[in-house]
Scaffold this motif. Structure first.
Motif, PDB file in Angstrom:
ATOM      1  N   ILE A   1       0.863  -1.180   0.000  1.00 30.44           N
ATOM      2  CA  ILE A   1       0.000   0.000   0.000  1.00 30.44           C
ATOM      3  C   ILE A   1       0.896   1.225   0.000  1.00 30.44           C
ATOM      4  O   ILE A   1       1.813   1.346   0.813  1.00 30.44           O
ATOM      5  N   ASP A   2       0.603   2.159  -0.922  1.00 28.86           N
ATOM      6  CA  ASP A   2       1.436   3.337  -1.075  1.00 28.86           C
ATOM      7  C   ASP A   2       0.575   4.562  -1.351  1.00 28.86           C
ATOM      8  O   ASP A   2      -0.095   4.626  -2.379  1.00 28.86           O
ATOM      9  N   PHE A   3       0.551   5.513  -0.411  1.00 26.62           N
ATOM     10  CA  PHE A   3      -0.068   6.802  -0.673  1.00 26.62           C
ATOM     11  C   PHE A   3       0.427   7.827   0.326  1.00 26.62           C
ATOM     12  O   PHE A   3       0.969   7.488   1.368  1.00 26.62           O
ATOM     13  N   THR A   4       0.273   9.075  -0.056  1.00 29.06           N
ATOM     14  CA  THR A   4       0.700  10.191   0.779  1.00 29.06           C
ATOM     15  C   THR A   4      -0.516  10.995   1.188  1.00 29.06           C
ATOM     16  O   THR A   4      -1.390  11.271   0.344  1.00 29.06           O
ATOM     17  N   VAL A   5      -0.582  11.386   2.433  1.00 27.65           N
ATOM     18  CA  VAL A   5      -1.658  12.240   2.915  1.00 27.65           C
ATOM     19  C   VAL A   5      -1.066  13.639   3.104  1.00 27.65           C
ATOM     20  O   VAL A   5      -0.085  13.808   3.838  1.00 27.65           O
ATOM     21  N   ILE A   6      -1.656  14.628   2.438  1.00 31.76           N
ATOM     22  CA  ILE A   6      -1.175  16.011   2.529  1.00 31.76           C
ATOM     23  C   ILE A   6      -2.158  16.803   3.371  1.00 31.76           C
ATOM     24  O   ILE A   6      -3.373  16.739   3.148  1.00 31.76           O
ATOM     25  N   GLY A   7      -1.646  17.539   4.335  1.00 26.24           N
ATOM     26  CA  GLY A   7      -2.494  18.357   5.193  1.00 26.24           C
ATOM     27  C   GLY A   7      -3.223  19.429   4.402  1.00 26.24           C
ATOM     28  O   GLY A   7      -2.755  19.887   3.358  1.00 26.24           O
ATOM     29  N   SER A   8      -4.375  19.855   4.871  1.00 21.80           N
ATOM     30  CA  SER A   8      -5.194  20.832   4.164  1.00 21.80           C
ATOM     31  C   SER A   8      -4.495  22.186   4.029  1.00 21.80           C
ATOM     32  O   SER A   8      -4.721  22.914   3.088  1.00 21.80           O
ATOM     33  N   LYS A   9      -3.630  22.542   4.961  1.00 21.95           N
ATOM     34  CA  LYS A   9      -2.901  23.816   4.907  1.00 21.95           C
ATOM     35  C   LYS A   9      -1.850  23.800   3.800  1.00 21.95           C
ATOM     36  O   LYS A   9      -1.539  24.804   3.227  1.00 21.95           O
ATOM     37  N   ALA A  10      -1.304  22.615   3.491  1.00 17.17           N
ATOM     38  CA  ALA A  10      -0.249  22.493   2.492  1.00 17.17           C
ATOM     39  C   ALA A  10      -0.791  22.422   1.075  1.00 17.17           C
ATOM     40  O   ALA A  10      -0.086  22.669   0.112  1.00 17.17           O
TER      41      ALA A  10
END
Length: 117
Positions: free
Chosen positions: A107-116
């Motif tokens: 499993i491969d994914f990145t979670v980006i914060g809403s501010k970024a």
């Protein structure tokens, strides 16, 4: 070892990957992509992940056998297998057996914060 990559990416990224594959002619490893993190978590719940882990590399298995492996009731396992079949993650081999045709999943994914974003 036959491994499937499960990721979260946009439709445009999938189209780009397919176009690149046709352009280069190189065979790509098996991959299942979800368009959003929300859909990923809706489909791949912890109990369904347990099913995939139990089924990985095991070949075709009956619902009762899978239920015994994960120590769950047959009805709940059948419901989860049906959902996984609808998404194409699990294959129905015949009327009584299901198969996760991989030995492992990555499993491969990145979670980006809403501010970024």
């Amino acid at each position: 070892m036959k491994t499937v990559l499960i990721d979260v990416c946009s439709l445009s990224a999938v189209k780009q990957r397919v176009a690149e594959t046709f352009k280069t002619g190189k065979r790509q490893p098996p991959r299942i992509s979800f368009p959003t993190h929300e859909l990923f978590w809706k489909i791949l719940t912890p109990k369904r992940m347990d099913l995939l882990k139990a089924m990985a590399g095991a070949g075709p298995l009956g619902v009762r056998e899978i239920a015994r492996l994960v120590e769950r009731d047959v009805k709940g396992v059948h419901t989860d297998l049906t959902a996984l079949c609808k998404t194409g993650i699990v294959e129905r081999v015949d009327d009584a057996k299901y198969q996760f045709p991989y030995d492992a999943l990555h499993i491969d994914f990145t979670v980006i914060g809403s501010k970024a974003a």
